[in-house]
Design an enzyme around this catalytic site. Structure first.
Site, PDB file in Angstrom:
ATOM      1  N   HIS A  22       0.812  -1.272  -0.014  1.00  0.00           N
ATOM      2  CA  HIS A  22       0.179  -0.076  -0.157  1.00  0.00           C
ATOM      3  C   HIS A  22       0.876   1.228  -0.041  1.00  0.00           C
ATOM      4  O   HIS A  22       0.177   2.444   0.124  1.00  0.00           O
ATOM      5  CB  HIS A  22      -0.971  -0.264   1.195  1.00  0.00           C
ATOM      6  CG  HIS A  22      -2.064  -0.537   1.029  1.00  0.00           C
ATOM      7  ND1 HIS A  22      -3.326  -0.309   0.530  1.00  0.00           N
ATOM      8  CD2 HIS A  22      -2.649  -2.168   1.035  1.00  0.00           C
ATOM      9  CE1 HIS A  22      -4.320  -1.002   0.327  1.00  0.00           C
ATOM     10  NE2 HIS A  22      -3.912  -2.377   0.665  1.00  0.00           N
ATOM     11  N   GLU A  56     -12.898  13.491  12.513  1.00  0.00           N
ATOM     12  CA  GLU A  56     -11.820  13.872  11.210  1.00  0.00           C
ATOM     13  C   GLU A  56     -12.720  14.854  10.343  1.00  0.00           C
ATOM     14  O   GLU A  56     -13.818  14.783  10.347  1.00  0.00           O
ATOM     15  CB  GLU A  56     -11.579  12.595  10.351  1.00  0.00           C
ATOM     16  CG  GLU A  56     -10.541  11.774  10.837  1.00  0.00           C
ATOM     17  CD  GLU A  56     -10.105  10.479   9.961  1.00  0.00           C
ATOM     18  OE1 GLU A  56     -10.475  10.625   8.699  1.00  0.00           O
ATOM     19  OE2 GLU A  56      -9.216   9.625  10.436  1.00  0.00           O
ATOM     20  N   ASP A  97      -7.325   4.750   9.093  1.00  0.00           N
ATOM     21  CA  ASP A  97      -8.690   4.494   8.517  1.00  0.00           C
ATOM     22  C   ASP A  97      -8.944   3.330   7.654  1.00  0.00           C
ATOM     23  O   ASP A  97     -10.246   2.881   7.455  1.00  0.00           O
ATOM     24  CB  ASP A  97      -8.931   5.883   7.767  1.00  0.00           C
ATOM     25  CG  ASP A  97      -8.855   7.087   8.470  1.00  0.00           C
ATOM     26  OD1 ASP A  97      -9.566   7.118   9.478  1.00  0.00           O
ATOM     27  OD2 ASP A  97      -8.379   8.177   7.840  1.00  0.00           O
TER      28      ASP A  97
END
Length: 499
Positions: free
Chosen positions: A88, A263, A153
């Site tokens: 990632h 957030e 997240d």
């Protein structure tokens, strides 16, 4: 196809350097077939492609130790090595062109590398293999009624990967990044030494590896702080049209500590309003947000969560109501849900289904000092973002508390008490990436010209000078740690810091 001569040289070094000590498994675990090479030559960003000579699928941590020893002890031609978790990274940070990529997932035992314990001095904690995913840490922890306190997240990332960066999300204002919630590490250094370290034992390696971008060693185990897991999450999305009220409310929320997650998001064009068509809200809500966006052309959203369990279920309505009373969102533009903890933490789901191969993700993540966010708004949010016509992906903007970060760790933040995380999470076809890259460079250029001392998170720099500027006062100790733990500069060449 990989260069067979280079590959043969690597294999020869492995066998020659350690004819007696080198396990047979390490050579059995080295692959050079096109599928293995192709997977290790790409990442989530789909922007950088570097072909390794070989890929190691380790059967044990000792395989990693022996691989590094074979490189660092070859006095003539060491080869580079990069650990790859779930791929990632977005700028080739987990690649090793011409070297060897270590596929850490080969060590995973589907959560079998996670052990929950308790001690009088430490409380509850989990010993977790660096290759394990946070989704599995959550699953195993909940079997004991426990969970980590700080998250990203997206949960389908490896523990070693996020700890090599920092690991942030909307819980970080309260508990700090994931690197602030680690008690102990096992790290294989660039010398091929497997070292256990903590704040009080081999502390230079401990602080260096946390946020160290893989430069000092490969994290093979982390001892993670656990706490009692809440049962449910009261979750709300609030809409703002005024930037000052949006940031003022976020700062109020992180300073009062009344909530568990905060957030902020930017709603930058009509396409981004489609995210409201979900189980979170009805199609009519999406229509309302879209209409409001057409009026203002830039909206802001705060996602706010408060956890609770059976003992506090009778008071959650009142407590959540008190939090909302202090906020200045647009009346009527509040959307609520009440979900199990797992549903909230795993809200992004598992995106690793092959679709990322069709997209490019030229992301830019910045830490912006609080004192300059209005200058940043004037230059970027108000004047640059509305001109970005391509599908923007997701834009995140929320504050963090510097006091929750340990300055001894390698991760860097702006030198202010509060700073904002901006995530420009662009997504588009590979042939569109130049448009986003130009936009990112314009943002960085504006900050440079305006004297806004931003720091990149998940950093990507092209020159040694830029890396020195990035680390600032930490550069000297970062360089010293590199010479101590990876003197031949074998590890993580894709970061482009020393290679």
């Amino acid at each position: 196809m990989p260069n067979i001569l280079i590959l043969s040289s690597i294999l020869s070094l492995l066998i020659t350097a350690y004819p007696n000590a080198l396990p047979t498994d390490i050579t059995n675990g080295i692959r050079t077939d096109p599928d293995a090479i192709r997977a290790a030559s790409n990442d989530y960003g789909n922007l950088v492609h570097q072909v390794p000579s070989a890929v190691l699928y380790p059967s044990s941590i000792n395989d990693i130790v022996e691989l590094i020893k074979a490189s660092c002890c070859n006095y003539s031609t060491p080869f580079t090595i990069a650990a790859r978790g779930r791929g990632h990274s977005v700028r080739g940070q987990a690649m090793a062109g011409g070297g060897v990529v270590v596929e850490m997932a080969a060590l995973s035992r589907n959560g079998g590398g996670i052990r929950v314990s308790w001690s009088r001095s430490l409380g509850y904690y989990a010993d977790v293999g660096g290759e394990e995913m946070w989704a599995d840490v959550l699953r195993v922890g909940l079997e004991h009624g426990l969970a980590p306190v700080s998250w990203t997240d997206y949960l389908y990332l490896t523990v070693g990967g996020t700890l090599s960066n920092a690991g942030i999300s909307g819980q970080s204002f309260r508990h700090g990044p994931q690197i602030s919630n680690v008690l102990e590490l096992d790290v294989v250094t660039g010398k091929g030494e497997l070292i256990t370290c903590s704040r009080n034992m081999n502390s230079e390696l401990f602080f260096g590896a946390l946020g160290g971008l893989g430069q000092f060693g490969i994290i093979t185990r982390a001892r993670i702080v656990l706490d009692k897991a809440p049962a449910r999450a009261r979750w709300a999305r609030l809409i703002y049209s005024n930037f000052s009220e949006f940031t003022r409310d976020q700062e109020r929320l992180i300073l009062t500590n009344a909530s568990n997650y905060v957030e902020g998001f930017l709603i930058t064009n009509e396409r981004t309003t489609k995210q409201w068509r979900s189980s979170f809200s009805s199609p009519s809500h999406q229509s309302d947000v879209a209409s409001l966006w057409k009026k203002h052309r830039l909206l802001y959203s705060i996602e706010l969560v408060k956890y609770y369990d059976n003992l506090t279920a009778s008071t959650i309505d009142k407590e959540f109501g008190v939090i909302l009373e202090e906020l200045n969102f647009i009346p009527g533009f509040i959307f609520r849900r009440d979900v199990p903890l797992v549903d909230f933490l795993n809200r992004a789901g598992n995106l690793d289904d092959g679709r990322e191969e069709l997209e490019a993700h030229p992301w830019l993540n910045l830490f912006i000092p609080k004192s300059r966010i209005h200058d940043f708004y004037d230059g970027v949010l108000e004047n640059m973002i509305p001109k970005l016509r391509k599908t923007p992906g997701l834009f995140i903007f929320y504050p963090l508390n510097t006091k929750k970060w340990d300055s001894r760790m390698s991760a860097v933040t702006p030198d202010e008490d509060v700073f904002y995380n901006l995530g420009l999470l662009h997504s588009g076809r590979p042939n569109e990436s130049d448009v986003f890259e130009l936009f990112n460079n314009q943002v960085l250029g504006f900050c440079e010209k305006a004297g806004i001392k931003v720091k990149q998170y998940l950093p990507y720099h092209k020159s040694r000078e830029d890396w020195i500027k990035h680390f600032g006062s930490k550069w000297s100790i970062f360089q010293q740690r590199k010479m101590e733990f990876d003197p031949k500069m074998i590890l993580s060449p894709g970061q482009r810091i020393f290679n």
